[in-house]
Design an enzyme around this catalytic site. Structure first.
Site, PDB file in Angstrom:
ATOM      1  N   HIS A 171       0.836  -1.203   0.000  1.00 14.43           N
ATOM      2  CA  HIS A 171       0.000   0.000   0.000  1.00 14.43           C
ATOM      3  C   HIS A 171       0.865   1.245   0.000  1.00 14.43           C
ATOM      4  O   HIS A 171       2.070   1.204   0.212  1.00 14.43           O
ATOM      5  CB  HIS A 171      -0.990  -0.006   1.180  1.00 14.43           C
ATOM      6  CG  HIS A 171      -0.357   0.046   2.534  1.00 14.43           C
ATOM      7  ND1 HIS A 171      -1.086   0.102   3.701  1.00 14.43           N
ATOM      8  CD2 HIS A 171       0.938   0.056   2.931  1.00 14.43           C
ATOM      9  CE1 HIS A 171      -0.274   0.138   4.738  1.00 14.43           C
ATOM     10  NE2 HIS A 171       0.954   0.111   4.302  1.00 14.43           N
ATOM     11  N   CYS A 178       5.764   6.180   4.359  1.00 14.47           N
ATOM     12  CA  CYS A 178       4.662   5.486   3.678  1.00 14.47           C
ATOM     13  C   CYS A 178       4.236   6.174   2.381  1.00 14.47           C
ATOM     14  O   CYS A 178       3.351   5.680   1.693  1.00 14.47           O
ATOM     15  CB  CYS A 178       3.468   5.338   4.615  1.00 14.47           C
ATOM     16  SG  CYS A 178       3.833   4.330   6.047  1.00 14.47           S
ATOM     17  N   HIS A 190       4.849  -0.175  -0.205  1.00 17.90           N
ATOM     18  CA  HIS A 190       5.637  -1.120   0.598  1.00 17.90           C
ATOM     19  C   HIS A 190       4.671  -2.182   1.112  1.00 17.90           C
ATOM     20  O   HIS A 190       3.463  -1.960   1.161  1.00 17.90           O
ATOM     21  CB  HIS A 190       6.332  -0.402   1.764  1.00 17.90           C
ATOM     22  CG  HIS A 190       5.371   0.191   2.730  1.00 17.90           C
ATOM     23  ND1 HIS A 190       4.803   1.426   2.542  1.00 17.90           N
ATOM     24  CD2 HIS A 190       4.822  -0.313   3.867  1.00 17.90           C
ATOM     25  CE1 HIS A 190       3.958   1.670   3.526  1.00 17.90           C
ATOM     26  NE2 HIS A 190       3.943   0.635   4.347  1.00 17.90           N
ATOM     27  N   HIS A 194       3.187  -5.572   3.536  1.00 20.58           N
ATOM     28  CA  HIS A 194       2.998  -6.141   4.875  1.00 20.58           C
ATOM     29  C   HIS A 194       2.459  -7.558   4.739  1.00 20.58           C
ATOM     30  O   HIS A 194       1.753  -7.868   3.779  1.00 20.58           O
ATOM     31  CB  HIS A 194       1.986  -5.335   5.689  1.00 20.58           C
ATOM     32  CG  HIS A 194       2.419  -3.946   5.991  1.00 20.58           C
ATOM     33  ND1 HIS A 194       3.325  -3.644   6.979  1.00 20.58           N
ATOM     34  CD2 HIS A 194       2.088  -2.761   5.421  1.00 20.58           C
ATOM     35  CE1 HIS A 194       3.516  -2.338   7.010  1.00 20.58           C
ATOM     36  NE2 HIS A 194       2.775  -1.777   6.067  1.00 20.58           N
ATOM     37  N   ASP A 235      -4.909 -10.497  -1.517  1.00 14.22           N
ATOM     38  CA  ASP A 235      -3.610 -11.159  -1.425  1.00 14.22           C
ATOM     39  C   ASP A 235      -2.747 -10.870  -2.649  1.00 14.22           C
ATOM     40  O   ASP A 235      -3.196 -11.014  -3.785  1.00 14.22           O
ATOM     41  CB  ASP A 235      -3.820 -12.673  -1.285  1.00 14.22           C
ATOM     42  CG  ASP A 235      -2.552 -13.397  -0.887  1.00 14.22           C
ATOM     43  OD1 ASP A 235      -1.693 -12.784  -0.205  1.00 14.22           O
ATOM     44  OD2 ASP A 235      -2.412 -14.583  -1.254  1.00 14.22           O
ATOM     45  N   HIS A 236      -1.507 -10.482  -2.389  1.00 10.85           N
ATOM     46  CA  HIS A 236      -0.541 -10.151  -3.444  1.00 10.85           C
ATOM     47  C   HIS A 236      -1.044  -9.024  -4.347  1.00 10.85           C
ATOM     48  O   HIS A 236      -0.829  -9.045  -5.553  1.00 10.85           O
ATOM     49  CB  HIS A 236      -0.159 -11.399  -4.253  1.00 10.85           C
ATOM     50  CG  HIS A 236       0.753 -12.313  -3.485  1.00 10.85           C
ATOM     51  ND1 HIS A 236       0.321 -13.093  -2.441  1.00 10.85           N
ATOM     52  CD2 HIS A 236       2.073 -12.553  -3.595  1.00 10.85           C
ATOM     53  CE1 HIS A 236       1.332 -13.770  -1.942  1.00 10.85           C
ATOM     54  NE2 HIS A 236       2.412 -13.462  -2.621  1.00 10.85           N
ATOM     55  N   GLU A 248      -1.413  -5.546  11.073  1.00 11.32           N
ATOM     56  CA  GLU A 248      -0.506  -5.112  10.012  1.00 11.32           C
ATOM     57  C   GLU A 248       0.892  -5.658  10.293  1.00 11.32           C
ATOM     58  O   GLU A 248       1.654  -5.971   9.387  1.00 11.32           O
ATOM     59  CB  GLU A 248      -0.462  -3.584   9.946  1.00 11.32           C
ATOM     60  CG  GLU A 248       0.378  -3.064   8.787  1.00 11.32           C
ATOM     61  CD  GLU A 248       0.556  -1.562   8.831  1.00 11.32           C
ATOM     62  OE1 GLU A 248      -0.173  -0.879   8.104  1.00 11.32           O
ATOM     63  OE2 GLU A 248       1.415  -1.079   9.590  1.00 11.32           O
TER      64      GLU A 248
HETATM   65 NI    NI Z   1       2.494   0.188   5.681  1.00  7.93          NI
END
Ligand code: NI
Length: 139
Positions: free
Chosen positions: A16, A35, A41, A43, A80-81, A128
């Site tokens: 995100h 961010c 980046h 998680h 996902d992904h 997260e």
């Molecule tokens: Ni983040």
């Protein structure tokens, strides 16, 4: 009467970016820090789904966990992904923070579980990382 819930954990990986077009780069940086990186980046998210309902006297279960797994995975696969900002339709107008991702997941999972009689989505918890999570529950 005693209350009972059952919970299952799911995992997904996603990336995100936090950014507001209506703010200057400096303000974005001041509020969102690292961010704001344009390429995002990632998680490894951990999602805890808690379901409430009566125990079926024949099975001893609130919900068959394989049913829960299948239904929730139909939602999780959309995240996902994925680069949440662009690869999903949910964050065009809201920043994909842990809070906003959790709110989105709650609504989608609640709608999905409406297919199962007698049970309802009680709460979700979205990590997260190991020390940060958001929770959404029925109101
Ligand atoms: Ni983040």
């Amino acid at each position: 009467m005693n209350q009972i819930t059952v919970s299952k954990k799911f995992e997904f990986s996603a990336s995100h970016r936090y950014w507001r077009d209506d703010w200057s780069e400096q303000k974005n940086k001041e509020i969102f820090g690292r961010c704001i990186s344009p390429y995002g980046h990632g998680h490894n998210y951990e999602l805890h789904v808690t379901v409430k309902g009566p125990i079926d006297p024949q099975t001893g279960m609130i919900i068959n966990l394989s049913t829960l797994k299948q239904l929730v995975n139909e939602i999780v696969v959309q995240f996902d992904h994925k680069f949440l900002n662009l690869d999903t339709p949910y964050f065009k107008n809201r920043i994909p923070t842990t809070e906003n991702i959790a709110l989105t997941l709650f609504d989608l999972i609640r709608e999905k579980l409406a297919e199962v009689p007698k049970i309802r989505l009680y709460k979700i918890r979205l990590y997260e990382r190991h020390d940060i999570y958001a929770e959404v529950w029925e109101s």
